[in-house]
Design a protein around this motif. Structure first.
Motif, short mmCIF file in Angstrom:
data_model
loop_
_atom_site.label_atom_id
_atom_site.label_comp_id
_atom_site.label_asym_id
_atom_site.label_seq_id
_atom_site.Cartn_x
_atom_site.Cartn_y
_atom_site.Cartn_z
N ILE A 286 0.98 -1.15 0.04
CA ILE A 286 -0.08 -0.05 0.10
C ILE A 286 1.11 1.33 -0.08
O ILE A 286 1.59 1.35 0.85
N MET A 287 0.67 2.11 -0.76
CA MET A 287 1.15 3.42 -0.85
C MET A 287 0.27 4.71 -0.79
O MET A 287 -0.64 4.49 -1.44
N VAL A 288 0.38 5.57 -0.05
CA VAL A 288 -0.49 6.72 0.26
C VAL A 288 0.36 7.99 0.30
O VAL A 288 1.26 8.08 0.66
N SER A 289 -0.14 9.14 -0.14
CA SER A 289 0.26 10.41 -0.14
C SER A 289 -1.12 11.34 -0.24
O SER A 289 -2.13 10.92 -0.22
N VAL A 290 -0.63 12.39 0.37
CA VAL A 290 -1.69 13.51 0.32
C VAL A 290 -1.27 14.90 -0.28
O VAL A 290 -0.15 15.68 0.29
N ILE A 291 -1.88 15.17 -1.24
CA ILE A 291 -1.46 16.27 -2.32
C ILE A 291 -2.40 17.53 -2.17
O ILE A 291 -3.65 17.08 -2.66
N ASP A 292 -2.14 18.80 -1.75
CA ASP A 292 -3.21 19.83 -1.51
C ASP A 292 -4.35 19.07 -1.02
O ASP A 292 -5.55 19.39 -1.28
N GLU A 293 -4.27 18.47 0.28
CA GLU A 293 -5.37 18.14 0.82
C GLU A 293 -6.11 16.87 0.25
O GLU A 293 -7.46 16.48 0.65
N GLN A 294 -5.58 16.19 -0.74
CA GLN A 294 -6.27 15.15 -1.57
C GLN A 294 -5.61 13.91 -1.32
O GLN A 294 -4.33 13.80 -1.66
N TRP A 295 -6.28 12.92 -0.76
CA TRP A 295 -5.57 11.59 -0.77
C TRP A 295 -5.42 10.90 -2.00
O TRP A 295 -6.34 10.94 -3.01
N TYR A 296 -4.35 10.35 -2.10
CA TYR A 296 -3.62 9.63 -3.64
C TYR A 296 -3.18 8.10 -2.93
O TYR A 296 -2.89 8.14 -1.70
N TYR A 297 -3.52 7.08 -3.54
CA TYR A 297 -3.22 5.80 -3.11
C TYR A 297 -2.93 4.74 -4.32
O TYR A 297 -3.20 5.03 -5.34
N ALA A 298 -2.18 3.63 -3.82
CA ALA A 298 -2.07 2.59 -4.67
C ALA A 298 -1.89 1.14 -3.98
O ALA A 298 -1.35 1.36 -2.84
N ILE A 299 -2.71 0.10 -4.38
CA ILE A 299 -2.48 -1.05 -3.58
C ILE A 299 -2.27 -2.05 -4.54
O ILE A 299 -3.06 -2.28 -5.53
N ARG A 300 -1.30 -3.01 -4.14
CA ARG A 300 -1.02 -3.98 -5.15
C ARG A 300 -0.82 -5.43 -4.38
O ARG A 300 -0.05 -5.37 -3.47
N PRO A 301 -1.56 -6.32 -4.72
CA PRO A 301 -1.55 -7.69 -4.15
C PRO A 301 -0.28 -8.40 -4.41
O PRO A 301 0.54 -7.97 -5.75
N ALA A 302 0.40 -9.26 -3.72
CA ALA A 302 1.72 -9.86 -4.22
C ALA A 302 2.19 -11.15 -3.18
O ALA A 302 1.62 -11.21 -2.15
N THR A 303 2.84 -12.09 -3.77
CA THR A 303 3.39 -13.06 -3.00
C THR A 303 4.82 -12.76 -2.94
O THR A 303 5.45 -12.64 -3.94
N ILE A 304 5.54 -12.63 -1.49
CA ILE A 304 6.56 -12.71 -1.61
C ILE A 304 7.90 -13.32 -2.05
O ILE A 304 7.57 -14.73 -1.86
N GLY A 305 8.82 -13.13 -2.88
CA GLY A 305 9.82 -13.78 -3.24
C GLY A 305 10.89 -13.22 -2.58
O GLY A 305 11.15 -12.41 -1.93
N ALA A 306 12.12 -14.02 -3.00
CA ALA A 306 13.43 -13.64 -2.18
C ALA A 306 13.85 -12.16 -3.01
O ALA A 306 13.53 -12.07 -4.21
N GLU A 307 14.39 -11.43 -1.86
CA GLU A 307 14.83 -10.20 -2.24
C GLU A 307 13.77 -9.34 -3.22
O GLU A 307 14.05 -8.68 -4.09
N HIS A 308 12.58 -9.15 -2.60
CA HIS A 308 11.52 -8.94 -3.21
C HIS A 308 11.40 -7.62 -3.71
O HIS A 308 11.65 -6.77 -2.96
N VAL A 309 11.36 -6.91 -5.02
CA VAL A 309 11.02 -5.48 -5.25
C VAL A 309 9.66 -5.38 -5.92
O VAL A 309 9.25 -5.99 -6.74
N GLU A 310 8.92 -4.37 -5.13
CA GLU A 310 7.71 -3.99 -5.66
C GLU A 310 7.76 -2.75 -6.23
O GLU A 310 8.34 -1.47 -5.71
N THR A 311 7.11 -2.41 -7.39
CA THR A 311 7.30 -1.12 -8.06
C THR A 311 5.79 -0.60 -8.19
O THR A 311 4.90 -1.16 -8.76
N PHE A 312 5.49 0.53 -7.58
CA PHE A 312 4.38 1.59 -7.97
C PHE A 312 4.68 2.28 -9.27
O PHE A 312 5.46 2.94 -9.23
N THR A 313 3.67 2.22 -9.91
CA THR A 313 3.53 2.96 -11.25
C THR A 313 2.64 4.27 -11.18
O THR A 313 2.79 5.09 -12.17
#
Length: 322
Positions: A277-304
Motif C-alpha cells: 500500500i502506498m499513500v500520499s496527500v497532495i493539496d489535501e487530496q488523498w492518493y493511493y495505490a494497492i498491489r497484491p503480491a506473493t513475497i519472493g526472495a529479495e522482493h522488489v515491488e514497483t508502484f507506477t
C-alpha cells in the motif's frame, strides 16, 4: 527502478506510466495528469492530524472513576492517581484523553503500525489486539500518574480472545530526522478474560495489546520503488499481511541513493501473501495505490501510478483487504 528519461517518455508516449495519477478512472479517454507532492505536502503532518482527529476527551473527578470510549474501551483510574509535576496531589476535575485503534485503516491513517522491538533488538511483526493512547491534564498542565490505571479492551474488535497477547508500550524511534512509533514489550500485569483484555499500565502514553507474528518459512528483505518525486517525507508505504486484520508493517527506511523504501531486518516470510500500500496527500487530496503480491526472495515491488480518492473510500479499501 527510476529512469532519468521517465517524464520525457511519458509526455511523448501519452501513456499512464510511473508517477502518473489518473484524473478520472471512469473515463478511458482522459489524459493522465502527472502530479507530484509539493514542499508543503508533508505526510508526517497528515498522520499527526489523524491521531488528533481520533482523540476523545473526557472530564473526570481526580478522586477516581472510569471513562468509556466510542469503541468500548474502558479506562479506570484509582483514587489519588493524579499528581502535578511538582509533586502536589491533584483535586477537582481532570481531562482524560483517549485514542482507540482497532482497525487496519486507523493504523494506516495514523501511521501507528504493528512493529515491535524483539529480544534481539530487531524490528519484528506484531498482531494487535488494540492500540491505545491515554493521557491526563488539568487545564494546560500535563499530569503525572501515581500507581496504575486499567485499560479494558473488548476482544471482539480484533477477532476474539488470543491467549498469547502481551502488553507493549509505544517508543518513539527516529532515523534521518523521521520519527515513528515502535512497540516494546512490557513486564506488566495483564489479565485475559473471556471477552476482554485487561492491562494495568503505570504510565501515560501509547499502549498496545500484541502477540509476536510467527512463520517458519525462510525470510527475506523487501524493497519498494515509488514514482519519481516521492520519498519518505511526502508518502507512506505499508505491507498488509493477508489473513491478519490487525497486522500492518511500514517501510520506514528510505535510501535516497537508490530511491527505494525498505523494511528493517529481512523478517518477511518468502511465499507470504500480502498487499503493498502506498499513500500520499497532495493539496489535501488523498492518493493511493494497492498491489497484491506473493513475497519472493529479495522482493522488489514497483508502484507506477496513484489514484485520487476520498478518506472514506480509502478507509473502506483498507478494511476490505483480505
Amino acid at each position: 527502478m527510476k529512469k532519468h528519461n521517465y517524464f520525457t517518455s511519458l509526455l511523448f508516449a501519452g501513456l499512464v506510466a510511473m508517477g502518473s495519477v489518473s484524473c478520472d478512472d471512469n473515463n478511458d479517454d482522459a489524459s493522465p495528469v502527472v502530479i507530484k507532492p509539493g514542499e508543503d505536502d508533508k505526510i508526517s503532518n497528515v498522520h499527526q492530524d489523524q491521531v488528533a482527529a481520533l482523540k476523545q476527551t473526557f472530564t473526570l473527578d481526580a478522586a477516581g472513576g472510569e471513562i468509556e470510549g466510542e469503541d468500548g474501551t474502558i479506562v479506570s483510574f484509582y483514587a489519588n492517581s493524579f499528581f502535578k509535576s511538582n509533586g502536589d496531589a491533584v483535586t477537582g476535575n481532570v481531562t482524560i484523553e483517549l485514542v482507540e485503534i482497532y482497525k487496519k485503516s486507523q493504523m494506516l491513517l495514523t501511521n501507528m503500525t504493528t512493529q515491535g522491538i524483539d529480544a534481539s533488538g530487531n524490528i519484528a511483526m506484531l498482531i494487535s489486539g488494540g492500540e491505545f493512547f491515554v493521557n491526563a491534564k488539568q487545564g494546560d498542565e500535563q499530569l503525572v500518574l501515581h500507581g496504575t490505571f486499567q485499560i479494558e479492551a473488548p476482544a471482539d474488535k480484533t477477532g476474539g480472545i488470543d491467549q498469547d497477547m502481551k502488553p507493549f508500550m509505544g517508543v518513539e524511534q527516529c532515523e534521518d530526522g523521521v520519527c515513528k512509533n515502535v512497540w516494546r514489550q512490557q513486564d506488566r500485569d495483564m489479565k485475559i478474560g473471556q471477552t476482554t483484555y485487561n492491562i494495568f499500565q503505570n504510565q501515560f502514553g501509547w499502549t498496545n495489546i500484541d502477540r509476536w507474528y510467527s512463520d517458519p518459512r525462510p525470510k527475506t528483505t523487501l524493497f519498494v520503488d515509488v514514482p519519481e518525486g516521492y520519498d519518505n517525507t511526502n508518502c507512506s508505504v505499508y505491507l498488509s499481511y493477508d489473513g491478519e486484520p490487525t497486522a500492518l508493517a511500514s517501510f520506514d527506511r528510505y535510501d535516497s541513493a537508490t530511491a527505494l523504501f525498505t523494511e528493517h531486518y529481512g523478517q518477511v516470510p518468502i511465499g507470504l501473501e500480502v498487499h503493498f500500500i502506498m499513500v500520499s496527500v497532495i493539496d489535501e487530496q488523498w492518493y493511493y495505490a494497492i498491489r497484491p503480491a506473493t513475497i519472493g526472495a529479495e522482493h522488489v515491488e514497483t508502484f507506477t501510478e496513484l489514484q485520487p480518492t476520498t478518506e472514506a473510500a480509502l478507509i473502506a479499501l483498507i478494511d476490505a483487504l483480505p
